[in-house]
Scaffold this motif. Structure first.
Motif, PDB file in Angstrom:
ATOM      1  N   ASN A   1    -108.569  16.831 -90.209  1.00 60.56           N
ATOM      2  CA  ASN A   1    -108.017  16.752 -88.854  1.00 60.56           C
ATOM      3  C   ASN A   1    -109.008  16.117 -87.886  1.00 60.56           C
ATOM      4  O   ASN A   1    -108.655  15.242 -87.087  1.00 60.56           O
ATOM      5  N   ASP A   2    -110.258  16.555 -87.951  1.00 65.59           N
ATOM      6  CA  ASP A   2    -111.283  16.023 -87.046  1.00 65.59           C
ATOM      7  C   ASP A   2    -111.637  14.585 -87.392  1.00 65.59           C
ATOM      8  O   ASP A   2    -111.788  13.744 -86.506  1.00 65.59           O
TER       9      ASP A   2
ATOM     10  N   ASN B   1    -107.231   7.810 -85.051  1.00 62.02           N
ATOM     11  CA  ASN B   1    -106.051   7.018 -85.415  1.00 62.02           C
ATOM     12  C   ASN B   1    -104.777   7.716 -84.974  1.00 62.02           C
ATOM     13  O   ASN B   1    -104.664   8.939 -85.095  1.00 62.02           O
ATOM     14  N   LEU B   2    -103.832   6.931 -84.477  1.00 61.17           N
ATOM     15  CA  LEU B   2    -102.580   7.488 -83.981  1.00 61.17           C
ATOM     16  C   LEU B   2    -101.392   7.000 -84.810  1.00 61.17           C
ATOM     17  O   LEU B   2    -101.348   5.841 -85.214  1.00 61.17           O
ATOM     18  N   CYS B   3    -100.449   7.910 -85.047  1.00 58.91           N
ATOM     19  CA  CYS B   3     -99.195   7.558 -85.709  1.00 58.91           C
ATOM     20  C   CYS B   3     -98.060   7.914 -84.764  1.00 58.91           C
ATOM     21  O   CYS B   3     -97.816   9.099 -84.496  1.00 58.91           O
ATOM     22  N   ARG B   4     -97.365   6.926 -84.262  1.00 51.68           N
ATOM     23  CA  ARG B   4     -96.289   7.188 -83.313  1.00 51.68           C
ATOM     24  C   ARG B   4     -95.066   7.800 -83.987  1.00 51.68           C
ATOM     25  O   ARG B   4     -94.195   8.349 -83.319  1.00 51.68           O
ATOM     26  N   CYS B   5     -94.981   7.691 -85.304  1.00 51.13           N
ATOM     27  CA  CYS B   5     -93.866   8.312 -86.023  1.00 51.13           C
ATOM     28  C   CYS B   5     -94.138   9.786 -86.339  1.00 51.13           C
ATOM     29  O   CYS B   5     -93.236  10.516 -86.716  1.00 51.13           O
ATOM     30  N   GLY B   6     -95.401  10.201 -86.230  1.00 51.46           N
ATOM     31  CA  GLY B   6     -95.743  11.603 -86.427  1.00 51.46           C
ATOM     32  C   GLY B   6     -95.853  12.041 -87.875  1.00 51.46           C
ATOM     33  O   GLY B   6     -95.502  13.178 -88.212  1.00 51.46           O
TER      34      GLY B   6
END
Length: 204
Positions: free
Chosen positions: A177-178, A183-188
């Motif tokens: 997690n850390d 990085n980001l995922c817009r779909c989750g």
């Protein structure tokens, strides 16, 4: 005899408003003169640009030579000059991680590094992770755990996961997690990505 309020009349201290304003003007102009002199490059400094300059990059084990303007980022050099389009140009300001590549063993946002800066360092993109048509463990784990939806962030995530596992071969879920917070995922699809990292760690 000078009238009251006359700017020429010196007070008891011998300092008038005219003296003060004249001194302030000199003080303000001095840094400007010094700044213009400091802007001149030193004799031993090599100035590059504004035209294209030769750049040599070591990418996925292969030496690549291109000519780019000094302002060109590593991301644009990869995509627009070398046809390595795995790293995606999304935010272009180091907030999403879609352009992540590995440079000198570290995960970096290629949108914030100049191509010139990457010279002399080993660069790994998502195209260089598989070999002989076989997916790398982290790539196979992404497929196994359905860790992508639209897939646009996936190359950056895969590369970031690879760099993370190189430094943390047996991570805990909390460490994952850390470690992937950049990085980001817009779909989750975070749950699938986390499980993919843990699976890849066991496979490795």
């Amino acid at each position: 005899m000078a009238r009251s309020g006359d700017p020429k009349k010196k007070p008891k201290g011998g300092f008038t408003r005219r003296d003060f304003l004249g001194g302030a003007g000199l003080a303000l102009s001095t840094p400007l003169v010094a700044g213009s002199a400091a802007a001149e490059p030193a004799a031993d400094v090599k100035v590059l640009g504004p035209g294209k300059v030769p750049v040599t990059l070591r990418i996925n084990g292969t030496t690549q030579k291109v000519e780019v303007e000094p302002r060109v980022t590593l991301l644009d050099a990869l995509r627009n000059y070398l046809d390595l389009t795995g790293a995606k140009k999304v935010c272009d300001r180091a907030t999403c991680g879609a352009c992540t590549v590995i440079v000198g063993g570290k995960a970096v946002y290629s949108c914030t590094m100049l191509a010139l800066e990457a010279q002399g360092k080993e660069i790994t993109t998502v195209e260089g992770l598989s070999s002989d048509g076989k997916l790398a463990p982290i790539q196979a784990a992404f497929v196994e755990h359905d860790a992508e939806q639209c897939g646009f962030c996936t190359p950056g995530f895969v590369v970031a996961c690879k760099a993370f596992l190189d430094k943390h071969p047996s991570p805990t879920l909390e460490q994952v997690n850390d470690g992937l917070g950049g990085n980001l995922c817009r779909c989750g699809t975070y749950m699938g990505i986390r499980q993919a990292v843990l699976t890849a760690a066991r496979t490795r």
